[in-house]
Scaffold this motif. Structure first.
Motif, mmCIF file in Angstrom:
data_model
loop_
_atom_site.group_PDB
_atom_site.id
_atom_site.type_symbol
_atom_site.label_atom_id
_atom_site.label_comp_id
_atom_site.label_asym_id
_atom_site.label_seq_id
_atom_site.Cartn_x
_atom_site.Cartn_y
_atom_site.Cartn_z
ATOM 1 N N GLY A 148 0.788 -1.228 0.000
ATOM 2 C CA GLY A 148 0.000 0.000 0.000
ATOM 3 C C GLY A 148 0.818 1.274 0.000
ATOM 4 O O GLY A 148 0.564 2.190 -0.791
ATOM 5 N N VAL A 149 1.829 1.342 0.883
ATOM 6 C CA VAL A 149 2.636 2.565 0.992
ATOM 7 C C VAL A 149 3.442 2.799 -0.279
ATOM 8 O O VAL A 149 3.478 3.912 -0.821
ATOM 9 C CB VAL A 149 3.579 2.481 2.215
ATOM 10 C CG1 VAL A 149 4.521 3.685 2.244
ATOM 11 C CG2 VAL A 149 2.764 2.407 3.499
ATOM 12 N N LEU A 150 4.070 1.727 -0.798
ATOM 13 C CA LEU A 150 4.873 1.858 -2.010
ATOM 14 C C LEU A 150 3.986 2.201 -3.207
ATOM 15 O O LEU A 150 4.335 3.055 -4.026
ATOM 16 C CB LEU A 150 5.637 0.550 -2.265
ATOM 17 C CG LEU A 150 6.517 0.506 -3.522
ATOM 18 C CD1 LEU A 150 7.550 1.629 -3.512
ATOM 19 C CD2 LEU A 150 7.193 -0.858 -3.650
ATOM 20 N N ARG A 151 2.851 1.537 -3.319
ATOM 21 C CA ARG A 151 1.935 1.819 -4.436
ATOM 22 C C ARG A 151 1.444 3.269 -4.377
ATOM 23 O O ARG A 151 1.342 3.938 -5.408
ATOM 24 C CB ARG A 151 0.752 0.852 -4.396
ATOM 25 C CG ARG A 151 -0.337 1.206 -5.404
ATOM 26 C CD ARG A 151 -1.332 0.084 -5.551
ATOM 27 N NE ARG A 151 -2.667 0.570 -5.866
ATOM 28 C CZ ARG A 151 -3.619 -0.157 -6.431
ATOM 29 N NH1 ARG A 151 -3.389 -1.413 -6.720
ATOM 30 N NH2 ARG A 151 -4.806 0.346 -6.661
ATOM 31 N N ALA A 152 1.138 3.755 -3.173
ATOM 32 C CA ALA A 152 0.695 5.143 -3.019
ATOM 33 C C ALA A 152 1.789 6.109 -3.462
ATOM 34 O O ALA A 152 1.510 7.150 -4.069
ATOM 35 C CB ALA A 152 0.300 5.414 -1.566
ATOM 36 N N GLU A 153 3.042 5.736 -3.186
ATOM 37 C CA GLU A 153 4.166 6.583 -3.598
ATOM 38 C C GLU A 153 4.300 6.590 -5.125
ATOM 39 O O GLU A 153 4.590 7.615 -5.734
ATOM 40 C CB GLU A 153 5.456 6.086 -2.943
ATOM 41 C CG GLU A 153 6.608 7.076 -3.063
ATOM 42 C CD GLU A 153 7.854 6.631 -2.318
ATOM 43 O OE1 GLU A 153 8.875 7.356 -2.404
ATOM 44 O OE2 GLU A 153 7.824 5.569 -1.658
ATOM 45 N N VAL A 154 4.082 5.416 -5.751
ATOM 46 C CA VAL A 154 4.107 5.344 -7.218
ATOM 47 C C VAL A 154 3.008 6.230 -7.801
ATOM 48 O O VAL A 154 3.238 7.011 -8.737
ATOM 49 C CB VAL A 154 3.928 3.890 -7.697
ATOM 50 C CG1 VAL A 154 3.700 3.846 -9.204
ATOM 51 C CG2 VAL A 154 5.156 3.057 -7.348
#
Length: 579
Positions: free
Chosen positions: A157-163
């Motif tokens: 979730g956190v990485l995808r949100a950053e993408v």
């Protein structure tokens, strides 16, 4: 957990309160009885739109109130953080949500008896309850949600949100760069025009967006000054002629006479004291009004110069609105701000262009790095999801299934995205990275894996969705799951297996399930029956919590499809004892 739900004047529900409990809560009833009304009300409680059409006929508003216990420390912490940020009181281990839908005014939202915005409710609802509608299992056939489900399982979730954030910034920066370059080319011809328009609007000295309305009121007063002055004198004369050095008696003098007369009578009748006080109060208020009109008349005078000035200012402001093809004066004010921003952009165009180009390069590099990292995590976790789904499916009677989330790079034309270069290779980067995810499945030995949408039946899709939701429920933290007739296409032994799986899930979180299947209803720990009745010519939905004997009869009715018989009652008891 959801402790209680009260629904008042919503659809066919006049006033119903449902007290839920932990574990598996089952709701049954005939088609059209109103079971899905309960789910609709729950959706409204977590932020869905409420329609006035659903207010019970003859009523002005519908009310829905849900009380949740916040037993999980993480959920409680997150929700209390959302509420505190919105300035709403927190109530320890519970949260009370109330929605009002009104026919004649805007609906209202309350959380813990404090007025709330719909956005705050929606943010809160995401952590309270997860609702799956009777057609939602079909969404599993849509390829675009496969990537969401894999990411939810992968904990990305956190990485995808950053993408996603980087993608949005890249889109915005590239648009800004294109605009800057275009502005630079048009700089010479636009600069003078922009400065002239800014100067023209600035010299108009617009005080506020409502200045035209204020000036219009002032003009009306000045134009009708003689009539106003005459009317003010008439008012004062009728209130008290003495205030205008006139003869006679006005309202004030007459009221005073009346008050004195009542005072004389009050010596003989104490009831008159109350009316003497009323007349005294009236005298005070009328005198205050006289003083106001006297002061207003004294200060009021006709000013021809001010009238001309007002007319000129109105003409100027209306001319600006017409010239720049605006609707209101507020639009002109906003236009001036836009012009100033454009002026600043043009005057610093070269520096901005260089900075934007540098930012685009950095963002392109960043989105590639993040997307590669996200892609690796998806590929690693896809094998775990594959094994977990296959294990769940075996428990749901699909014993020979092969399941694989296939992660590939997005190809041009597959979905919207930006072209980015990596070592001479062109990739497509979208808001969720560079990957496309497709769930592939084989339901029988020896068959090739194919896209889920092409081979699974309705019953199989329902079980696959239940399997995935069970897997994801272990990590999503949401304490309540609702299933609205997702058991479409299954029956018999498979229905019993599905019911057992639901019972298993309910040991980890509260489940509320609407079903037509007796094999699933048999597993209930709390069973509610929904039915309709007609009273005084009005149809009403009734909800009843069933006792043990009543549960047996309800399941027997579901089994027979007609009514309760000795054989269906015996079969119902066997189902319940085997659950």
């Amino acid at each position: 957990m959801l402790r209680s739900l009260r629904i008042k004047n919503y659809a066919l529900l006049k006033d119903a309160k449902i007290d839920f409990d932990r574990g598996l809560n089952i709701i049954t009833g005939e088609t059209g009885a109103g079971k899905s009304i309960i789910i609709g009300a729950l959706n409204i409680c977590i932020g869905a739109r409420g329609y006035t059409e659903n207010i019970r006929s003859g009523e002005e508003k519908a009310e829905i109130e849900a009380v949740f216990e916040l037993n999980d420390e993480w959920v409680r912490s997150v929700i209390n953080g959302i509420l505190e940020e919105a300035g709403i009181n927190t109530s320890g281990d519970e949260i009370i949500i109330k929605r009002e839908i009104n026919r004649s005014s805007k609906g209202r939202v309350f959380i813990n008896n404090c007025a709330s915005s719909l956005l705050t409710l929606q943010k809160t609802g995401e952590y309270l309850i997860d609702i799956h509608g009777q057609h939602e299992h079909q969404s599993l056939l849509r390829e675009e949600i496969h990537i969401d489900l894999l990411d939810s399982f992968s904990g990305t979730g956190v990485l995808r949100a950053e993408v996603t954030d980087t993608y949005k910034k890249l889109i915005e920066t590239e648009r800004r760069l294109a605009h800057i370059k275009k502005s630079g080319r048009e700089k010479a011809e636009k600069l003078d025009l922009i400065k002239f328009r800014i100067k023209e609007i600035k010299e108009a000295s617009i005080a506020s967006p409502n200045e035209l309305e204020r000036l219009g009121e002032e003009r009306e007063k000045l134009v009708h000054s003689a009539e106003i002055k005459e009317t003010l004198n008439s008012i004062l004369f009728h209130l008290s002629p003495v205030s205008l050095d006139g003869d006679g008696k006005g309202a004030i003098e007459m009221l005073e006479k009346a008050r004195e007369a009542v005072l004389r009578i009050s010596r003989f009748d104490s009831k008159m004291q109350e009316f003497e006080e009323l007349l005294s109060e009236a005298l005070v208020k009328v005198s205050e009004a006289k003083d106001f009109f006297s002061s207003y008349a004294f200060d009021f005078e006709f000013d021809p110069a001010r009238l001309a000035e007002t007319e000129e200012k109105i003409s100027l402001l209306e001319g600006l609105i017409k010239k720049y093809k605006m609707e209101t004066l507020g639009d002109v004010i906003n236009y001036e701000k836009e012009l100033n921003e454009e002026l600043l952009e043009i005057e610093s165009g070269e520096d901005n262009a260089e900075a934007a180009e540098k930012e685009v390069r950095l963002l392109r590099k960043k989105i590639l790095e993040l997307s590669r990292k996200l892609s690796r995590m998806r590929s690693e976790k896809s094998k775990e999801l594959s094994d977990a789904v296959k294990k769940e499916l075996k428990g749901l009677g699909i014993n020979k299934a092969e399941f694989e989330p296939v992660v590939t790079e997005i190809k041009k034309g597959d979905s919207p995205g930006l072209e980015v270069e990596e070592n001479g290779k062109t990739l497509i980067a979208g808001p969720y990275g560079i990957d496309r995810v497709v769930f592939m499945i084989s339901l029988n030995p020896g068959e090739d894996l194919k896209p889920l949408a092409k081979i699974a039946s309705g019953g199989e899709i329902s079980r696959i969705m239940l399997a995935i939701k069970n897997i994801l429920s272990e990590s999503d933290g949401v304490p309540v799951m609702v299933f609205d007739e997702i058991d479409t296409g299954i029956s018999g032994k498979i229905a019993s297996i599905t019911g057992r799986k639901m019972k298993e899930i309910s040991e980890k979180k509260q489940l509320i399930v609407i079903t037509h299947l007796p094999q699933i209803a048999a597993f209930s720990e709390n069973h509610f029956s929904v039915g309709k009745t007609v009273s005084d010519g009005r149809t009403e939905t009734l909800i009843k919590k069933l006792k043990t004997e009543e549960k047996e009869e309800e399941i027997a009715s579901l089994l027979s499809g007609k009514g309760v018989t000795e054989s269906s009652l015996k079969a119902a008891r066997e189902l319940i004892s085997g659950a």
